[in-house]
Design an enzyme around this catalytic site. Structure first.
Site, PDB file in Angstrom:
ATOM      1  N   HIS A 130      -6.808  21.713   9.105  1.00 21.78           N
ATOM      2  CA  HIS A 130      -6.931  20.630   8.472  1.00 21.78           C
ATOM      3  C   HIS A 130      -7.722  20.645   6.603  1.00 21.78           C
ATOM      4  CE1 HIS A 130      -4.575  18.818  11.711  1.00 21.78           C
ATOM      5  NE2 HIS A 130      -5.495  19.988  12.696  1.00 21.78           N
ATOM      6  N   ARG A 131      -6.795  20.665   5.873  1.00 20.09           N
ATOM      7  CA  ARG A 131      -7.446  20.627   4.547  1.00 20.09           C
ATOM      8  C   ARG A 131      -8.029  19.948   4.232  1.00 20.09           C
ATOM      9  NH1 ARG A 131      -1.841  23.363   2.934  1.00 20.09           N
ATOM     10  NH2 ARG A 131      -1.342  21.417   4.517  1.00 20.09           N
ATOM     11  N   ARG A 162     -22.458  35.379  10.972  1.00 20.75           N
ATOM     12  CA  ARG A 162     -22.803  36.790  10.323  1.00 20.75           C
ATOM     13  C   ARG A 162     -24.465  36.836  10.377  1.00 20.75           C
ATOM     14  NH1 ARG A 162     -21.055  36.215   4.027  1.00 20.75           N
ATOM     15  NH2 ARG A 162     -22.596  38.149   4.397  1.00 20.75           N
ATOM     16  N   LEU A 206     -10.339   7.948   8.076  1.00 15.63           N
ATOM     17  CA  LEU A 206      -9.492   7.936   9.077  1.00 15.63           C
ATOM     18  C   LEU A 206      -8.555   7.836   8.852  1.00 15.63           C
ATOM     19  CD1 LEU A 206     -11.077   4.761   9.614  1.00 15.63           C
ATOM     20  CD2 LEU A 206     -11.755   6.591  10.886  1.00 15.63           C
ATOM     21  N   ARG A 230      -2.704  17.305  17.290  1.00 12.52           N
ATOM     22  CA  ARG A 230      -3.863  17.815  18.411  1.00 12.52           C
ATOM     23  C   ARG A 230      -3.789  17.100  19.425  1.00 12.52           C
ATOM     24  NH1 ARG A 230      -3.134  23.270  15.894  1.00 12.52           N
ATOM     25  NH2 ARG A 230      -4.254  22.551  13.220  1.00 12.52           N
TER      26      ARG A 230
HETATM   27  C1  LIG Z   1       1.436  22.838  17.491  1.00  9.18           C
HETATM   28  C2  LIG Z   1       0.592  23.252  16.044  1.00  9.18           C
HETATM   29  C3  LIG Z   1       1.170  25.299  16.043  1.00  9.18           C
HETATM   30  C4  LIG Z   1       1.416  25.867  15.031  1.00  9.18           C
HETATM   31  N1  LIG Z   1       1.037  27.511  14.997  1.00  9.18           N
HETATM   32  C5  LIG Z   1       0.534  27.176  13.790  1.00  9.18           C
HETATM   33  C6  LIG Z   1       1.254  28.935  13.545  1.00  9.18           C
HETATM   34  O1  LIG Z   1       1.766  29.695  14.457  1.00  9.18           O
HETATM   35  N2  LIG Z   1       0.594  29.611  12.019  1.00  9.18           N
HETATM   36  C7  LIG Z   1       0.078  29.149  10.970  1.00  9.18           C
HETATM   37  O2  LIG Z   1      -0.091  29.087  10.343  1.00  9.18           O
HETATM   38  N3  LIG Z   1      -0.219  27.339  11.216  1.00  9.18           N
HETATM   39  C8  LIG Z   1      -0.267  26.927  12.446  1.00  9.18           C
HETATM   40  N4  LIG Z   1      -0.263  25.831  12.915  1.00  9.18           N
HETATM   41  C9  LIG Z   1      -1.329  25.176  11.446  1.00  9.18           C
HETATM   42  C10 LIG Z   1      -0.317  24.449  11.005  1.00  9.18           C
HETATM   43  O3  LIG Z   1       0.890  24.489  10.112  1.00  9.18           O
HETATM   44  C11 LIG Z   1      -1.784  23.483   9.351  1.00  9.18           C
HETATM   45  O4  LIG Z   1      -1.825  24.000   9.581  1.00  9.18           O
HETATM   46  C12 LIG Z   1      -2.505  22.064  10.564  1.00  9.18           C
HETATM   47  O5  LIG Z   1      -1.903  21.480  11.689  1.00  9.18           O
HETATM   48  C13 LIG Z   1      -2.523  21.194   9.285  1.00  9.18           C
HETATM   49  O6  LIG Z   1      -2.103  20.070   9.257  1.00  9.18           O
HETATM   50  P1  LIG Z   1      -1.206  20.098   8.232  1.00  9.18           P
HETATM   51  O7  LIG Z   1      -0.752  21.438   7.090  1.00  9.18           O
HETATM   52  O8  LIG Z   1       0.176  18.808   8.919  1.00  9.18           O
HETATM   53  O9  LIG Z   1      -2.438  19.499   7.261  1.00  9.18           O
HETATM   54  P2  LIG Z   1      -3.810  19.058   6.873  1.00  9.18           P
HETATM   55  O10 LIG Z   1      -4.322  19.896   5.854  1.00  9.18           O
HETATM   56  O11 LIG Z   1      -4.117  17.979   7.509  1.00  9.18           O
HETATM   57  O12 LIG Z   1      -3.546  17.934   5.652  1.00  9.18           O
HETATM   58  C14 LIG Z   1      -2.682  16.676   5.592  1.00  9.18           C
HETATM   59  C15 LIG Z   1      -1.792  15.891   4.767  1.00  9.18           C
HETATM   60  O13 LIG Z   1      -2.382  16.775   3.206  1.00  9.18           O
HETATM   61  C16 LIG Z   1      -1.029  16.744   2.343  1.00  9.18           C
HETATM   62  N5  LIG Z   1      -1.292  17.887   2.010  1.00  9.18           N
HETATM   63  C17 LIG Z   1      -2.275  18.732   2.431  1.00  9.18           C
HETATM   64  N6  LIG Z   1      -2.897  19.963   1.901  1.00  9.18           N
HETATM   65  C18 LIG Z   1      -0.918  19.571   0.989  1.00  9.18           C
HETATM   66  C19 LIG Z   1      -0.424  20.776  -0.179  1.00  9.18           C
HETATM   67  N7  LIG Z   1      -1.076  21.585  -0.848  1.00  9.18           N
HETATM   68  N8  LIG Z   1       0.863  20.638  -0.051  1.00  9.18           N
HETATM   69  C20 LIG Z   1       1.310  19.411   0.127  1.00  9.18           C
HETATM   70  N9  LIG Z   1       0.468  17.953   0.513  1.00  9.18           N
HETATM   71  C21 LIG Z   1      -0.477  18.255   1.607  1.00  9.18           C
HETATM   72  C22 LIG Z   1       0.331  17.142   3.894  1.00  9.18           C
HETATM   73  O14 LIG Z   1       0.932  15.950   4.501  1.00  9.18           O
HETATM   74  C23 LIG Z   1      -0.444  16.669   4.917  1.00  9.18           C
HETATM   75  O15 LIG Z   1      -0.193  16.929   6.467  1.00  9.18           O
HETATM   76  C24 LIG Z   1      -0.019  24.961  14.201  1.00  9.18           C
HETATM   77  C25 LIG Z   1      -0.205  23.919  14.057  1.00  9.18           C
HETATM   78  C26 LIG Z   1      -0.139  22.959  15.291  1.00  9.18           C
HETATM   79  C27 LIG Z   1      -0.082  21.880  15.126  1.00  9.18           C
END
Ligand SMILES: Cc1cc2nc3c(=O)[nH]c(=O)nc-3n(C[C@H](O)[C@H](O)[C@H](O)COP(=O)(O)OP(=O)(O)OC[C@H]3O[C@@H](n4cnc5c(N)ncnc54)[C@H](O)[C@@H]3O)c2cc1C
Length: 220
Positions: A80-81, A91, A176, A186
């Site tokens: 979650h970024r 480490r 939030l 999650r």
């Molecule tokens: C059930 C499940 C299975 C998963 N399986 C895998 C897997 O097999 N392999 C894998 O690599 N990952 C997996 N993930 C991780 C998933 O791909 C996401 O990296 C992680 O859930 C973070 O969520 P997010 O990218 O929506 O948003 P966050 O990083 O939480 O960001 C919140 C929101 O901000 C926006 N945002 C953030 N950064 C950007 C950007 N660069 N560009 C545009 N919009 C952005 C988007 O709207 C995003 O939804 C899984 C996640 C879940 C819940």
């Protein structure tokens, strides 16, 4: 080797009513409707913001939570970024030291198995056999880690044999809006069982502490 239960600590002192008032004050700037602020207007106003997708306003408040869980779960959390993190480092922490009790701590998988849609229906003997195998693997990992350190390996090299189950702490700060996004992903049935094990009780506790912000996120 010690197996401990995963848990979390909410590190931010939360006053739910105050928090809503703060969001209301920011949000009403958009409409210059500050004159409509009353002692009980905040919850209704914030609910409407969320309902209409005007969620940028709830970014004006952040909450910090410390999770004590395994490294598999933290690997998912840090995807979650829109968040800030501080995590216990394999480490720099030398688990062979007295400070750590000369042992590794691991997160007990028993609780997570209860959240696994398939495994939660297994008979007790099968669960016990799986737990026994896991315990043997944890003990073997600990033995090899300690031996590597004894031979002169630094913790950052010896960590190569630490298991995914190794206990870690991570401090997470999210606004939030991001917490809402986090909980939607999650606590869902298809998210990892050990993630659900800590995310669901945290969501339920935040619902009791903060009116309306998380109420529409329901757990199945
Ligand atoms: C059930 C499940 C299975 C998963 N399986 C895998 C897997 O097999 N392999 C894998 O690599 N990952 C997996 N993930 C991780 C998933 O791909 C996401 O990296 C992680 O859930 C973070 O969520 P997010 O990218 O929506 O948003 P966050 O990083 O939480 O960001 C919140 C929101 O901000 C926006 N945002 C953030 N950064 C950007 C950007 N660069 N560009 C545009 N919009 C952005 C988007 O709207 C995003 O939804 C899984 C996640 C879940 C819940």
């Amino acid at each position: 080797m010690k197996a401990i239960k995963p848990h979390y600590i909410i590190e931010t002192e939360i006053n739910g009513d105050q928090l809503l008032k703060q969001i209301e004050k920011a949000g009403r700037t958009c409409y210059k409707s500050e004159d409509k602020i009353t002692s009980d207007s905040a919850a209704k106003f914030v609910s409407a913001l969320i309902k209409h997708g005007h969620e940028a306003m709830i970014e004006h408040n952040a909450i910090t939570v410390r999770f004590v869980c395994d490294r598999g779960v933290t690997h998912e959390i840090v995807r979650h970024r829109v968040a800030s993190y501080a995590q216990e480092s394999t480490r720099y922490c030398n688990y062979s030291n007295d400070k750590y009790g000369n042992e590794i701590n691991v997160i007990d998988i028993a609780g997570g198995m209860n959240f696994d849609t398939k495994m939660k229906n297994y008979d007790p003997d099968t669960i016990a056999a799986i737990l026994l195998e896991w315990t043997a693997a944890m003990e073997a990992a600990e033995k090899h880690y300690m031996r590597m350190i004894e031979l002169g390996a630094t913790p950052q090299i010896a960590r190569g044999v630490l298991p995914t189950s190794v206990k870690t702490e991570i401090v997470v700060t999210m606004n939030l809006r991001e917490w809402r996004h986090f909980f939607k992903l999650r606590t869902a049935v298809d998210s990892h069982p050990q993630m659900r094990e800590i995310a669901i009780p945290l969501l339920e506790e935040l619902k009791t502490l903060i009116p309306c912000v998380f109420d529409d996120i329901s757990v199945k």
